[in-house]
Scaffold this active site. Structure first.
Site, PDB file in Angstrom:
ATOM      1  CG  ASP A  11     -60.768  -6.629 -23.130  1.00  0.00           C
ATOM      2  OD1 ASP A  11     -60.930  -6.803 -24.323  1.00  0.00           O
ATOM      3  OD2 ASP A  11     -60.776  -5.538 -22.903  1.00  0.00           O
ATOM      4  CG  ASP A  13     -56.523  -3.757 -27.592  1.00  0.00           C
ATOM      5  OD1 ASP A  13     -55.662  -4.345 -27.180  1.00  0.00           O
ATOM      6  OD2 ASP A  13     -56.872  -3.362 -28.500  1.00  0.00           O
ATOM      7  CG  ASP A 208     -60.891  -2.186 -20.657  1.00  0.00           C
ATOM      8  OD1 ASP A 208     -61.299  -2.725 -21.472  1.00  0.00           O
ATOM      9  OD2 ASP A 208     -60.487  -0.789 -21.177  1.00  0.00           O
TER      10      ASP A 208
END
Length: 270
Positions: A11, A13, A208
């Site tokens: 991922d 961001d 996240d």
């Protein structure tokens, strides 16, 4: 038999990129180790194709495979498109979203319904980057306070009836075609790697947020990077030998997580 190749699927961001300023300096030493060993690093993000290819150029990962718009677009090495939207996909999606918003009297804003300047204000991106974030081909981004809206279940049901999914990211909500999540994208990339190389890669995935759950379930080794909002999960296989939860956030946590599964060196896992 030699150990399998390694593939890192990450991922962006809040994971590879800092949640606040989008920097990735803390991840660069580990990224250089991966590049030196020829390990594919696959960006797998809600970001658009334009955003991801720009970041690939900045990080020296031009030509690597990537996943855009939460899995709606999957591009293999050297630009080989493995999954992508049919013509008119985003227009169809936005029309269904507009109908549902009116029918349920929902109050949310979308990237497609505002200007580059507004998206820049929402995200902290510079204006050009905000424009790239709005260049969506197969999904839409929502600024929506779902926790304050008792129609969330009805919204999901209406979207499902239109063949769409609703997923939560770190900052925003995302609407995309049903069944096109990050986990499905990872499996496509692994199959493509096998076809090209004859070997199945050992996959390390990092994320996240809730929209990374499918990604983390699809990989061999999972890193849950400490975030600033709801974390991924629950994971299908949460054994500590398979899942590492970082103590540091963002790119610091990214480096921590990759190191956890590649120590003492990346090459020893290949």
């Amino acid at each position: 038999m030699p150990p399998p190749d390694l593939m890192v699927v990450t991922d962006l961001d809040g994971t590879f990129l800092d949640h606040h300023d989008y920097s990735f300096d803390a991840a660069l030493p580990m990224l250089e180790r991966l590049r030196a060993d020829g390990v594919p690093v696959v960006f797998c993000s809600s970001k658009t194709r334009a955003e991801i290819t720009a970041l690939q150029r900045r990080t020296g990962l031009d030509g690597q495979a990537f996943v855009a718009e939460n899995g709606a677009i999957v591009v293999g090495r050297d630009g080989n498109v493995l999954a992508g939207p049919p013509d008119g996909e985003v227009a169809r999606l936005r029309a269904a979203l507009d109908r549902t918003r009116a029918d349920l009297d929902l109050h949310f804003a979308t990237f497609g319904g505002v200007t580059d300047e507004v998206v820049a204000a929402w995200t902290g991106l510079v204006l050009d980057a905000a424009g790239d974030a709005r260049r969506r081909e197969a999904s839409e981004v929502l600024l929506w306070h779902a926790e304050d809206d008792d129609r969330a279940d009805a919204f999901r049901a209406a979207l499902a009836a239109a063949g769409l999914d609703l997923v939560r990211g770190g900052r925003f909500w995302h609407v995309l075609p049903a069944g096109r999540d990050k986990g499905t994208a990872v499996r496509l990339l692994v199959a493509d790697h096998e076809r090209r190389t004859g070997t199945a890669p050992c996959t390390i995935g990092l994320g996240d947020g809730p929209n990374d759950t499918a990604l983390l379930d699809a990989v061999d080794l999972a890193v849950v990077v400490r975030g600033h909002g709801p974390e991924p999960g629950p994971l299908a296989d949460d054994r500590p030998e398979r899942v590492h939860r970082t103590t540091a956030p963002g790119p610091q946590g990214w480096a921590e997580g990759v190191s956890r599964f590649t120590t003492p060196s990346v090459r020893s896992h290949r």
